[in-house]
Design an enzyme around this catalytic site. Structure first.
Site, PDB file in Angstrom:
ATOM      1  N   SER A  54      -3.080   1.707 -10.092  1.00 34.10           N
ATOM      2  CA  SER A  54      -2.646   1.390  -8.727  1.00 34.10           C
ATOM      3  C   SER A  54      -3.832   1.540  -7.781  1.00 34.10           C
ATOM      4  O   SER A  54      -4.588   2.500  -7.876  1.00 34.10           O
ATOM      5  CB  SER A  54      -1.532   2.338  -8.286  1.00 34.10           C
ATOM      6  OG  SER A  54      -1.349   2.238  -6.885  1.00 34.10           O
ATOM      7  N   ALA A  76       0.864  -1.187   0.000  1.00 33.05           N
ATOM      8  CA  ALA A  76       0.000   0.000   0.000  1.00 33.05           C
ATOM      9  C   ALA A  76       0.896   1.231   0.000  1.00 33.05           C
ATOM     10  O   ALA A  76       0.676   2.190   0.732  1.00 33.05           O
ATOM     11  CB  ALA A  76      -0.907  -0.014   1.227  1.00 33.05           C
TER      12      ALA A  76
END
Length: 351
Positions: free
Chosen positions: A181, A117
């Site tokens: 993403s 992340a």
């Protein structure tokens, strides 16, 4: 010291610290030509059977390192010496950004997976441009993966991509638009046909450098085909399929944030790639990434239309020996099937 021993040491550290240690070592190595030469002799497969001319450059083998590993163009030369036919740096944003709060990178060793992340942490366009100016033109192809800053509202995203294309088009052999993403809020919302049309029409006016689209695996096959077709019609020079997945059911013990990569997304990624390839093979350059961990899997992607391949997670677990074994294995598969060059095998299963 072999990679298994190095990995044991690195895996004592948390994943992000381990990455910084590796980055420091790789960056240091890049200043010593004799080290790079030794690494090349050991790991880099250069064989006429695998060599291809694409985007006006020679790719000595089809295997590249995916974006996200060399975010800041600090390891580029060393990664090539470790066996990669080309290196994709980034994701680069216009302004530097620190990314999401830590911890934000997790290993799942038994499943050979990673969850990240990160959030486009990078040194920003100005610093990375200066690094690329020092190493280009290189003897191998370099791609630059570009993304918008987290603080840029979606309605101003086009300006970020315009700035990045103008900054990097003369320093890269190809550019990649990253709107896939999962770690920048709202970014995947830009995976819509009107934005893609506008983006690639703009790119076509700004540069002759090939600009590719990288897509997420978390959409229907029809949607993926439609988005990629729109991009190609608007001027995209290729498609990279796929980015990490937010399908947490694939990974035992997954966090509920970030993107999953590695062996566990192999089939999901392949399914999207295959659908896109069926529609676009022969019309554009197709690059397959996601769960490739062996020559066998690499060859399957090639037979289904991949001109180039990328790995990331399997490199963490397998090291440079894996890069070499994939490339050498591809040569063996080509010979076994009676091919004299990789181009004869590309798309053979979908022609």
């Amino acid at each position: 010291m072999d990679y298994e021993s190095i990995k044991k040491i690195l895996f004592h550290f948390d994943p992000e610290t381990a990455h910084h240690i590796a980055e420091s070592a790789f960056e240091l190595a890049s200043f010593f030509p004799f080290i790079l030469n030794r690494l090349q002799e050991k790991f880099l497969v250069k064989d006429p059977m695998l060599s291809q001319e694409l985007f006006g450059k020679t790719f000595c083998n089809p295997l590249g390192i995916a974006a996200g590993f060399d975010k800041n163009a600090t390891m580029t030369k060393t990664l090539h010496a470790l066996g990669f036919g080309y290196v994709e740096i980034g994701t680069v944003t216009p302004k530097p950004q620190s990314g999401n709060p830590k911890p934000r990178l997790f290993r799942y060793i038994k499943q050979e997976a990673i969850q990240n992340a990160m959030g486009f942490n990078n040194d920003g366009a100005e610093v990375i441009k200066a690094r690329l100016q020092r190493i280009t033109p290189a003897s191998f192809p370099i791609g630059v993966n570009i993304g918008k800053n987290k603080t840029t509202p979606d309605e101003q995203a086009l300006q970020d991509y315009r700035f990045l294309i103008k900054t990097f088009h003369s320093l890269s052999d190809y550019l990649v638009i990253n709107i896939s993403s999962p770690n920048t809020p709202g970014l995947r919302d830009l995976q819509n046909e009107s934005f893609i049309k506008e983006l690639f029409s703009m790119a076509k006016e700004l540069t002759n450098t090939p600009v590719l689209l990288k897509i997420a695996p978390d959409m229907s096959e029809d949607q993926a085909v439609s988005l990629c077709s729109t991009a190609v019609d608007a001027g995209a020079a290729g498609v990279i399929a796929t980015n990490t997945s937010i399908d947490y059911s694939l990974l035992r013990g997954a966090k509920d944030f970030g993107g999953v990569s590695g062996k566990v997304i192999k089939e999901k990624s392949f399914a999207i790639f295959k659908a896109v390839a069926k529609e676009l093979f022969g019309k554009t350059v197709l690059i397959s990434v996601g769960g490739i961990d062996s020559a066998e899997e690499a060859y399957r992607r090639i037979r289904h239309g991949a001109t180039l391949l990328q790995i990331y997670t399997s490199f963490i677990y397998g090291g440079p020996g894996l890069v070499k074994s994939i490339n050498e294995g591809l040569i063996e598969y080509l010979k076994k099937d009676g091919f004299t060059h990789i181009s004869e095998a590309i798309g053979i299963d979908i022609r």
